[in-house]
Scaffold this active site. Sequence first.
Site, short mmCIF file in Angstrom:
data_model
loop_
_atom_site.label_atom_id
_atom_site.label_comp_id
_atom_site.label_asym_id
_atom_site.label_seq_id
_atom_site.Cartn_x
_atom_site.Cartn_y
_atom_site.Cartn_z
CB SER A 152 -0.89 -0.08 1.02
OG SER A 152 -1.94 0.99 1.07
CG HIS A 153 0.38 3.72 3.29
ND1 HIS A 153 -0.55 2.47 3.63
CD2 HIS A 153 0.60 4.20 4.50
CE1 HIS A 153 -0.50 2.40 4.90
NE2 HIS A 153 0.14 3.13 5.68
CE LYS B 40 -7.29 1.84 1.95
NZ LYS B 40 -7.64 0.62 2.83
CG ASP C 290 -2.21 4.19 -1.57
OD1 ASP C 290 -2.76 4.24 -2.45
OD2 ASP C 290 -2.35 3.55 -0.69
CG ASP D 89 -2.66 -0.28 -2.72
OD1 ASP D 89 -2.45 1.00 -2.29
OD2 ASP D 89 -3.36 -1.20 -2.35
CG ASP E 268 -5.80 1.32 -1.11
OD1 ASP E 268 -4.94 2.15 -1.23
OD2 ASP E 268 -5.95 0.39 -0.38
NE ARG E 269 -3.98 3.38 2.84
CZ ARG E 269 -3.63 3.42 3.96
NH1 ARG E 269 -3.55 4.45 4.67
NH2 ARG E 269 -3.80 2.22 4.71
#
Length: 635
Positions: A131-132, A423, A323, A325, A327-328
């Site tokens: 992710s982030h 998300k 981010d 991937d 999703d944010r």
Amino acid sequence: MALFNVSPVETTPFDGQKPGTSGLRKKVKVFKQPNYLENFVQSTFTALTPRKVRGAALVVSGDGRYFSKDAIQIIIKMAAGNGVRRIWVGQNGLLSTPAVSAVIRERVGVDVSSRLVSGSRATGAFILTASHNPGGPNEDFGIKYNMENGGPAPEGITDQIYENTKTIKEYLTADLPDVDITAIGVTSFSGHDGQFDVEVFDSASDYVKLMKMDTAKLFCHCICMNDRLSIFDFESIQKLLTSPKFTFCYDALHGVAGAYAKRIFVEELGAQESSLLNCVPKEDFGGGHPDPNLTYAKELVSRMGLGKSNSEVEPPEFGAAADGDADRNMILGKRFFVTPSDSVSIIAANAVEAIPYFSAGLKGVARSMPTSSGLDVVAKNLNLKFFEVPTGWKFFGNLMDAGLCSICGEESFGTGSDHIREKDGIWAVLAWLSILAYKNKENLGGGELVTVEDIVRNHWATYGRHYYTRYDYENVDAGAAKELMAYLVKLQSSLSEVNDCVKPGLKLIECGDCRDDAGLELELNPGFLIVSGIRSDVSKVVHADEFEYKDPIDGSISKHQGIRYLFEDGSRLIFRLSGTGSEGATIRLYIEQYEKDPSKTGRDSQDALAPLVAVALGLSKMQEFTGRSAPTVIT
């Protein structure tokens, strides 16, 4: 057609392969240990029912971070060894986390031999992302499994995966050659159980189609009307983005969002390519930290006029970041930051009139427990069903599958809807552009634009403002973090003692500080330095607990989801250990104060929250337990 054989490989368990809220995340050097990844993948296959493995189609892709390409080849071979029928891979191994969810829910397979639509759909996916978190040889890697609804595996599955990792003795793999994942096409092999296909497909096409497709074709969204509706009105957004009055900037932080940004914002919506920043996906995210916040998205923050140095160049009207991937998301206006909690509240308040997908109304809304209570107020005013869930998108998925939730969000820059079960950062950007397009439909030809800041301040005037900040203490000693949390739980047993510490007229300052900015006299109290008479705007604590959630759909209970101190005036202090780091512990401190007086909603957030910040740091003995005099990140 190449033939392959399946062989068991002996192995022994590794400690600590327990998935967190978003899968298993460790340093790359940990994942590169012989059999480490293989153990986790086999434990996942074993945790699933045979129907979801043997003869099934699975997606394997991720954000493209370092070690992804090697991991994809390992998983392809193990999938063949475990009887999977076909693997779908995004070109170059790239698929955003929301795109994976979309592919699981929407993509229909093609039979290679007949070239006809086979009707096969994916039963799940291995998503390769941290992710982030940073990427690179010395940074983080991660893997998680998503189910056939497109959402993260529920706790029952992740708990079983973890149990399997503790007893695993062997894993199955096939002697396949590496598959070329750079070229679109199908590679077929033959084994004892029949044919095995690996299909490489365009990373963006399915997701772009979903953003534009007929609402009636979407799973689990019961809108009955004759007209064809898209999720978003691309035509109205295009008018906004191509208007000379409106300027736009999007920063992918060298994450996988770059694979979608040009296709959507430039080719579909007409934005200038120069409006895209860092939109070439890189294994190490360009050496940066792909976390869309004011600390790490420095280039975008500066361009939007929020940096420390003042530029003579006029900032764009709208900016956003993603981010690793995708999703944010982070939403910015000209010299204006939109908190994630405000963002989801504003989207929900404007969705029905501004976003075609929601034109028939919202089924309900939900937020994670640490997210501000702004969405609660919107739900109450609009008479919507409302849910408060633990951190982790899987909890929203159950509500969506049951038709109870349309829009949801987390304070950690995650926003989404029931179009998928993750998300979705680009969805959130398109939602904001839709609101801006709706508000400015009469202004593009003349008149002043309704800005991001206008929308937010009007929202505060209607619903009140939830002043909100989050302090992150990253890579804290895990033992110290657990001691701090245990101390806070113990403190909850006597609210009278807590209120003695935080009663009106007293300000708490962390031990180690010797004076406040005004130079007032300090008075020593056990554990605290108390400045008498400096503040009178901290109300008393009326409730304190560890948040526990009973899922209204499946009845499952999630305990120890965060420590809460709730104040008489609606303020909240929340302490939580994050499950998204790769080593050490991350302590997150959430501070919220509600203000409904319109004359007081324009204060600087840090000034408004200063009394509660002081209380939180003193109450928790943060510096004493962690040795940290300041957080790593303040949002």
